[in-house]
Design an enzyme around this catalytic site. Structure first.
Site, PDB file in Angstrom:
ATOM      1  N   LYS A  79       0.853  -1.295   0.042  1.00 49.52           N
ATOM      2  CA  LYS A  79      -0.104   0.018  -0.031  1.00 49.52           C
ATOM      3  C   LYS A  79       0.957   1.227   0.124  1.00 49.52           C
ATOM      4  O   LYS A  79       0.791   2.421  -0.696  1.00 49.52           O
ATOM      5  CB  LYS A  79      -0.926  -0.028   1.128  1.00 49.52           C
ATOM      6  CG  LYS A  79      -2.200  -0.770   1.020  1.00 49.52           C
ATOM      7  CD  LYS A  79      -3.123  -1.271   2.435  1.00 49.52           C
ATOM      8  CE  LYS A  79      -3.835  -2.305   2.298  1.00 49.52           C
ATOM      9  NZ  LYS A  79      -4.521  -2.862   3.448  1.00 49.52           N
ATOM     10  N   GLN A 101      -4.951  -1.086   9.587  1.00 49.74           N
ATOM     11  CA  GLN A 101      -4.734  -2.708   8.990  1.00 49.74           C
ATOM     12  C   GLN A 101      -5.322  -3.647   9.964  1.00 49.74           C
ATOM     13  O   GLN A 101      -5.242  -3.663  11.170  1.00 49.74           O
ATOM     14  CB  GLN A 101      -3.398  -3.221   8.590  1.00 49.74           C
ATOM     15  CG  GLN A 101      -3.235  -4.454   7.840  1.00 49.74           C
ATOM     16  CD  GLN A 101      -3.725  -4.566   6.674  1.00 49.74           C
ATOM     17  OE1 GLN A 101      -3.723  -3.429   5.827  1.00 49.74           O
ATOM     18  NE2 GLN A 101      -4.276  -5.699   6.175  1.00 49.74           N
ATOM     19  N   ASP A 123     -11.341   3.155   3.915  1.00 47.55           N
ATOM     20  CA  ASP A 123     -11.741   1.730   4.060  1.00 47.55           C
ATOM     21  C   ASP A 123     -13.270   1.552   4.125  1.00 47.55           C
ATOM     22  O   ASP A 123     -13.833   0.386   3.580  1.00 47.55           O
ATOM     23  CB  ASP A 123     -11.312   1.076   5.347  1.00 47.55           C
ATOM     24  CG  ASP A 123     -10.020   0.089   5.016  1.00 47.55           C
ATOM     25  OD1 ASP A 123      -9.787  -0.490   4.005  1.00 47.55           O
ATOM     26  OD2 ASP A 123      -9.289  -0.174   5.991  1.00 47.55           O
TER      27      ASP A 123
HETATM   28  N1  GUN Z   1      -7.460  -6.886   6.056  1.00 41.79           N
HETATM   29  C1  GUN Z   1      -7.692  -7.671   5.019  1.00 41.79           C
HETATM   30  N2  GUN Z   1      -8.385  -6.751   4.107  1.00 41.79           N
HETATM   31  C2  GUN Z   1      -8.337  -5.568   4.624  1.00 41.79           C
HETATM   32  C3  GUN Z   1      -8.780  -4.043   4.188  1.00 41.79           C
HETATM   33  O1  GUN Z   1      -9.480  -4.080   3.078  1.00 41.79           O
HETATM   34  N3  GUN Z   1      -8.793  -3.223   4.950  1.00 41.79           N
HETATM   35  C4  GUN Z   1      -8.118  -3.283   6.212  1.00 41.79           C
HETATM   36  N4  GUN Z   1      -7.909  -2.110   6.897  1.00 41.79           N
HETATM   37  N5  GUN Z   1      -7.715  -4.256   6.695  1.00 41.79           N
HETATM   38  C5  GUN Z   1      -7.742  -5.610   5.769  1.00 41.79           C
END
Ligand code: GUN
Length: 300
Positions: free
Chosen positions: A54, A98, A121
């Site tokens: 990311k 995350q 998100d």
């Molecule tokens: N863990 C797995 N997928 C995601 C996501 O799309 N966003 C976040 N913040 N954590 C994750």
């Protein structure tokens, strides 16, 4: 007949280019650089890899990247203070924590502490409610990526029968809401659903997000159906040698690709769309925060 392979990797690359163009415009017109903060608690290897990717792609499109790698034993209060700091920081337009978080942290409290306008998100309760009621909001990245692939393939989705396999807050539930908004007839199926294969066979569109390797079999799907495979599962690959592994989806690709009309591969299907949509959401958040015009048709 062999299914059309939906090339999410190429689609995501085009979306990132568009995002990069919008970032350059924001900079030249307004002197503004969109910023994305990613918060990782602990050292889970898979999460670390996601966060690294990311941050890398954020930099590649010209956005500012803020990485916060926090100790696995951080207290809830201290983590909430970190979020507060990011909420107040005018250079940060998007915040992503995350998941999963360590067990001693209440994930809902942390997510709901994020300013909903910076919640790229789309997990904050306010964005969840707004999505469910058809109001402007931040849309969760993976389901948004799936929808973009579906709209690109089909155009209008109205009237189609869609089955979402899985009911997670991250994928299944928001995916169902997005497809409802597209006027699909939506069924959410899960581990307790009776006669799952029969339910899946009704789908014009099947979105599989159950986290079980190669779970969906060829005789579960309708001839010509569109299959969107959200799964990313690492499994042993004895054919490649001792101790070797490979990544497979939630769909048995070898079986389903001979029955489906179109299918996403794993890897190279939905996966790359998630980060591309995260970058697009950050541009949107930046525009809304500054009352700038939002880019047209960046996302559906
Ligand atoms: N863990 C797995 N997928 C995601 C996501 O799309 N966003 C976040 N913040 N954590 C994750």
């Amino acid at each position: 007949m062999a299914a059309k392979i939906i090339d999410g990797k190429a689609f995501a690359a085009r979306l990132r280019l568009r995002v990069g163009e919008e970032v350059a415009l924001l900079n030249s017109r307004h002197g503004t650089v969109p910023g994305l903060a990613v918060v990782l608690v602990g050292e889970d290897p898979a999460s670390r890899l996601y966060v690294r990717n990311k941050a890398k792609q954020t930099g590649e499109v010209g956005m500012a990247s803020f990485k916060h790698l926090l100790d696995k034993d951080i207290g809830q209060h201290e983590l909430l203070q970190q979020i507060e700091g990011l909420n107040r920081n005018p250079d940060v337009h998007g915040i992503l924590v995350q998941l999963p978080l360590p067990a001693h942290i209440d994930a809902n409290s942390v997510i709901n502490a994020i300013n909903p306008a910076k919640d790229v998100d789309g997990f904050h309760i306010s964005n969840v409610g707004r999505l469910g009621t058809g109001q402007e909001c931040m849309v969760p990245c993976t389901p948004l990526g799936c929808l973009m692939l579906l709209r690109d393939l089909h155009g209008n989705l109205s009237g189609k029968s869609a089955v979402v396999l899985g009911r997670s807050n991250i994928v299944g539930k928001p995916m169902a809401n997005l497809l409802l908004k597209e006027n699909c007839t939506v069924t959410v199926a899960h581990s307790r659903t009776r006669d799952l294969p029969e339910v899946c066979r009704d789908a014009d569109i099947l979105v599989a997000a159950v986290g079980r390797p190669e779970f969906v079999k060829g005789n579960w799907i309708r001839e010509g159906a569109t299959i969107i495979d959200v799964g990313i599962n690492r499994v042993a690959a004895a054919d490649l040698g001792d101790g070797e592994t490979r990544i497979v989806g939630d769909v048995d690709y070898a079986e389903c690709s001979t029955v489906a009309g179109a299918i996403t591969p794993v890897p190279g299907g939905v996966g790359p769309m998630t980060i591309a949509c995260l970058l697009a959401n950050t541009v949107t958040a930046c525009c809304r925060a500054n009352a700038f015009d939002e880019p047209k048709d960046l996302v559906v």
